[in-house]
Motif scaffolding. Structure first.
Motif, PDB file in Angstrom:
ATOM      1  N   UNK A  39       0.647  -1.265   0.067  1.00 30.97           N
ATOM      2  CA  UNK A  39       0.031   0.100  -0.042  1.00 30.97           C
ATOM      3  C   UNK A  39       1.023   1.336  -0.123  1.00 30.97           C
ATOM      4  N   UNK A  40       1.842   1.272   0.844  1.00 36.50           N
ATOM      5  CA  UNK A  40       2.793   2.296   0.994  1.00 36.50           C
ATOM      6  C   UNK A  40       3.372   2.645  -0.512  1.00 36.50           C
ATOM      7  N   UNK A  41       3.892   1.580  -0.932  1.00 33.66           N
ATOM      8  CA  UNK A  41       4.646   1.673  -2.269  1.00 33.66           C
ATOM      9  C   UNK A  41       3.871   2.188  -3.346  1.00 33.66           C
ATOM     10  N   UNK A  42       2.529   1.503  -3.260  1.00 38.37           N
ATOM     11  CA  UNK A  42       1.557   2.355  -4.394  1.00 38.37           C
ATOM     12  C   UNK A  42       1.257   3.994  -4.143  1.00 38.37           C
ATOM     13  N   UNK A  43       1.282   4.258  -3.040  1.00 35.76           N
ATOM     14  CA  UNK A  43       0.958   5.590  -2.374  1.00 35.76           C
ATOM     15  C   UNK A  43       2.254   6.453  -2.975  1.00 35.76           C
ATOM     16  N   UNK A  44       3.556   6.044  -2.610  1.00 37.69           N
ATOM     17  CA  UNK A  44       4.473   6.957  -2.790  1.00 37.69           C
ATOM     18  C   UNK A  44       4.737   6.842  -4.522  1.00 37.69           C
ATOM     19  N   UNK A  45       4.466   5.650  -5.239  1.00 35.54           N
ATOM     20  CA  UNK A  45       4.700   5.855  -6.612  1.00 35.54           C
ATOM     21  C   UNK A  45       3.724   6.772  -7.183  1.00 35.54           C
TER      22      UNK A  45
END
Length: 504
Positions: A39-45
């Motif tokens: 989830x955090x990877x998707x958000x920062x991406x």
């Protein structure tokens, strides 16, 4: 004893639960953390893509609002920083406060500014308190102009993992509880006959040959064992009873013919002439008949006393009160002096047949065999830690149902004199039946007294031993001493149990 079986079963069940539950628990934790990380990877991406466009066009107002809204909604500070680490967009205060508590943040930011996505930071174990730092480069390759960084507090995620682990642990304990619930009554059912056999063996070792095991309970194998045990005890008890009955019956049946024979021999006395050796032969015959009668009486007494195998508590004061005066009268008649040194209030385990009978025999030996001038009776208490010899293991084994307290030591009663004594090499033989010292062959006796006393004292968990007595008046050595050691029985704490005055 069934607890010992559970000691084996419970660890096996725990290992089984652990083997099934630990991998499952680890899988749950990894899945929770991986979902959070993705989830955090998707958000920062997504924020990195927006930041690349915003920074290149100079239109950053919309992205600033979205970053602030994200922090407000999820409580996760997210910031866009430049290559020097300065916050360009996002809640700078919240980001900097969270960044100070994360030592791994500089490494992750440096990796992102180099154009590479770093590995996740911190430990994912539920008992760790580090945050999840995720950074995404803004731009590509040599055109990286900054990075988007999020610092996520994982306390809620770790709490959910702990709750799941607790649920899994509770589910894993159900088989363990079921195993214990089944194993406890089963082990009790299986081992109850073993406990009864152990208790029966203990009572048999104390001389109770009437005890039998329950042959109706437990598994088939243990029931057969109990039946064999009872059959064996029937045979042993019958053999012992036949032996005692033979000794008693033989003594009784021989008594009447021997009495008739003695009367017949004594009736010859008026017909003896004054000359020849007839008088001497007559005296020898009468003495031998008297010795045979004493032997028969001793055998009958031995058979009766050996049939008594129950020891019980007794006050030493009460025993001495009925005998000391008689002992003094006997010693005075023999020209001897009796001294008694016994502290009041001693309570001990009385041998079968009575402690008084044993002390009478020891006093009788001192009067008849020792040629003593002084006979001394003394007693003292030996603490449990100082008890040695044959009574060490029997102190607790001699406790009967009549005793309510724990045995805490031993009472030693010593009868010593300053007479002839017995050589150290003869003391072990003196406790054997029918043994007599060569010096006492012309003194009346059967050689059974000390042997019977030793057996009775041993049946009460005690010991009879022979030692040096008092110093002889002429300084030529020591007299004879018989020491009776018997277990102490604590007196119940009540006003009526106050120590009574010693009869001596």
């Amino acid at each position: 004893m069934h607890r010992r079986l559970l000691v084996v079963l419970v660890p096996l069940a725990v290992l089984l639960v652990a083997a099934l539950g630990v991998p499952l628990s680890v899988t749950v934790a990894e899945r929770e953390m991986q979902e959070t990380y993705v989830d955090r990877l998707n958000d920062v991406g997504r924020f990195a893509s927006l930041a690349d466009t915003a920074l290149s066009t100079g239109r950053t107002e919309a992205l600033q609002l979205e970053l602030a809204r994200y922090h407000e909604l999820y409580g996760i500070p997210v910031a866009v920083i430049d290559t020097s680490g300065t916050v360009l967009l996002g809640p700078a205060g919240a980001y900097q406060e969270a960044a100070r508590a994360e030592p791994a943040l500089p490494r992750i930011v440096t990796t992102a500014l180099a154009g590479t996505r770093s590995e996740p930071s911190g430990e994912w174990a539920p008992w760790d308190d580090s945050a999840l730092v995720v950074a995404e480069p803004v731009g590509r390759d040599s055109e990286v102009v900054g990075a988007v960084v999020t610092i996520s507090d994982l306390s809620k995620t770790r709490h959910r993992i702990l709750v799941r682990w607790a649920q899994l642990a509770a589910l894993g304990l159900l088989p363990l509880v079921a195993l214990v619930a089944v194993a406890w009554p089963v082990s009790a059912w299986v081992l109850r006959p073993v406990r009864e056999l152990d208790a029966a063996s203990s009572r048999i070792s104390r001389g109770d040959l009437t005890i039998r095991a329950d042959a109706e309970a437990g598994p088939v194998e243990l029931r057969r064992l109990a039946e064999s045990f009872n059959t064996m005890m029937d045979a042993v008890e019958n053999a012992v009873q036949r032996q005692r009955a033979f000794v008693s019956d033989a003594s009784h049946q021989l008594r009447n013919p021997l009495t008739s024979l003695r009367l017949a021999v004594e009736s010859l006395e008026p017909h003896l002439g004054t000359g020849g050796n007839g008088r001497q032969v007559y005296d020898i015959a009468v003495d031998e008949l008297k010795a045979m009668q004493r032997m028969l009486n001793s055998l009958q007494a031995m058979a009766r006393m050996e049939s008594m195998r129950t020891a019980s508590p007794v006050d030493l004061d009460a025993v001495l009160a009925t005998r000391v005066e008689r002992w003094r009268a006997l010693t005075a008649t023999a020209g001897q002096t009796l001294t008694v040194d016994v502290p009041p209030g001693l309570r001990l385990l009385e041998p079968p047949g009575g402690l008084g009978s044993i002390l009478d025999e020891l006093i009788s030996n001192a009067l008849r065999l020792s040629n003593a001038q002084v006979v001394e009776v003394s007693a003292r208490v030996v603490p449990a830690g100082a008890v040695t010899g044959a009574i060490t293991g029997a102190i607790t084994g001699a406790i009967t149902g009549a005793i309510t307290g724990a045995i805490t030591g031993a009472v030693t009663i010593t009868v010593r004199d300053d007479g002839q004594g017995i050589d150290a090499s003869e003391r072990a033989q003196a406790l054997r039946r029918f043994w007599r010292s060569p010096r006492h062959q012309n003194v009346s006796g059967t050689g059974l007294g000390l042997a019977i006393c030793a057996d009775l004292v041993g049946a009460a968990g005690g010991e009879l031993r022979l030692e040096d007595g008092l110093s002889r008046p002429d300084g030529s050595g020591h007299g004879f001493a018989a020491v009776v050691a018997l277990p102490v029985v604590p007196r119940a704490a009540s006003p009526s149990d106050a120590p009574a005055a010693s009869p001596v």
